[in-house]
Scaffold this motif. Sequence first.
Motif, PDB file in Angstrom:
ATOM      1  N   LYS A 162       0.834  -1.204   0.000  1.00 32.55           N
ATOM      2  CA  LYS A 162       0.000   0.000   0.000  1.00 32.55           C
ATOM      3  C   LYS A 162       0.867   1.252   0.000  1.00 32.55           C
ATOM      4  O   LYS A 162       0.569   2.237  -0.702  1.00 32.55           O
ATOM      5  N   LYS A 166       0.727   4.121  -2.857  1.00 33.92           N
ATOM      6  CA  LYS A 166       0.395   5.492  -2.453  1.00 33.92           C
ATOM      7  C   LYS A 166       1.505   6.459  -2.840  1.00 33.92           C
ATOM      8  O   LYS A 166       1.244   7.614  -3.232  1.00 33.92           O
ATOM      9  N   GLN A 169       0.886   7.066  -6.404  1.00 33.56           N
ATOM     10  CA  GLN A 169      -0.370   7.778  -6.637  1.00 33.56           C
ATOM     11  C   GLN A 169      -0.249   9.261  -6.316  1.00 33.56           C
ATOM     12  O   GLN A 169      -0.660  10.122  -7.105  1.00 33.56           O
ATOM     13  N   TYR A 202      -0.491  -0.997 -10.779  1.00 37.66           N
ATOM     14  CA  TYR A 202      -1.021   0.367 -10.697  1.00 37.66           C
ATOM     15  C   TYR A 202      -0.559   1.208 -11.889  1.00 37.66           C
ATOM     16  O   TYR A 202      -1.353   1.943 -12.491  1.00 37.66           O
ATOM     17  N   ILE A 226      -7.080   2.490  -3.612  1.00 35.29           N
ATOM     18  CA  ILE A 226      -6.290   3.700  -3.848  1.00 35.29           C
ATOM     19  C   ILE A 226      -6.743   4.356  -5.148  1.00 35.29           C
ATOM     20  O   ILE A 226      -6.929   3.674  -6.166  1.00 35.29           O
TER      21      ILE A 226
END
Length: 417
Positions: A162, A166, A169, A202, A226
């Motif tokens: 995660k 993140k 992101q 991602y 996310i």
Amino acid sequence: TPSSPVAAAEDQQPDQLAARRAALNIMSWNVLCECYFKHGKGDYGHVQDAASIEWEQRSDRLVQMMAASQADVICLQECEFSHFESCYKPKLAEHGYAGLCQAHKKRDLHPQGVATFWKEADLTLVHASHRSRTMTTSLADGQGRTVAVVNCHLEGNPRRPKDRVKQLQTTLQEVRATFEHHALVVSGDFNSGLGASAASAYLAWGHVPPSVTDWGVPILPDVAAIPRHSYTLSSAYPAHPGPTGSRFTYCGAPGHPVDGLDQVWYTHEVLTCVGTRQLHVSEETRRRMIRAGLPSPDMPSDHVPVGAAFEWATAAADVLTNLQSVVGNGAAAGAAAAGQSADEHLAIAAELLAACPFVDEHQRAEFSVVSADSPASSRKISPEEIAHRKAMSIRKEALFANADDAVKQVLAEVQRR
């Protein structure tokens, strides 16, 4: 496992890639922070040769390989802050590079970060942003084309996917919102495998599907939740590397190679990858490095450098040229438009639309549908027509919301025409 929508480029020997003279040649390398090598974070007792143990010799080899790459942009990870000033910056300046080191808020506790260098004669620094695990630089060439380069060294704990997602992101969100750029390259040490991780998924898909695993462990729902990013990215290297160790980029201990930790991603609608740096100069060298572990006489870091050469896609270059000449600044655009006939407006709009870098034909067709003018009529509009127009308006808003900046610019100018 995420797959690239474009074919992987052919691997080339480092000297071949250097001689290619592509529009944009990028090298990325975790150079192994000296304080970690000598004082913890891994057991390097297998390293016995003086050329790998002594910093003066190891640093000379590192810089020699960087200079030999002739890369336009060099992204380093685990760059010790003191060595940026005393070693990398002055030595690479001798080869025509300017550089920037990550401004880490906790330098006293965190002795290393990422650093990005670029050929000063060919590229100009426009803007930079420093985050805890990434640094972004936007670099402009002599033709006014700007590439945003994200240099990242993501969270190293295997059980924290995660955090890695993140970190990507929030960086991509910031780049999209605050950087003027025509293309994006994301490179560095991802601390997770290419094609088999949440971070890789991602970047490839814009989000993390719930079925993805990271280091062999299924992700938790909060990773899949996310927020998406809005870029269309491809990996320069193939997402299916083959047998373990065949394309390793890290081997900190003898017999334990790890594939695909170091990666290069790019916006394929604007850039075309024409070659990737061959990870191992020969099969014999690859086997020897695995047996001995790194660093070694073959490689002055525990990571292998990765790299890719890019050309600007023709259609994208045409769009940028048209936008610069047609749109310019607002006042100039208005003045130019004022003296053009209706036919000239339509011709320019058609030319721009033909060169627009849509993601696919579905997106192009969707624009044609939602932009179709309703026929003029003096009669009262029926409830069905009102509902249809409202539906088309919603679809148009969704199209623009999901489009890349280059597409938005072109479509806005087409509609103005």
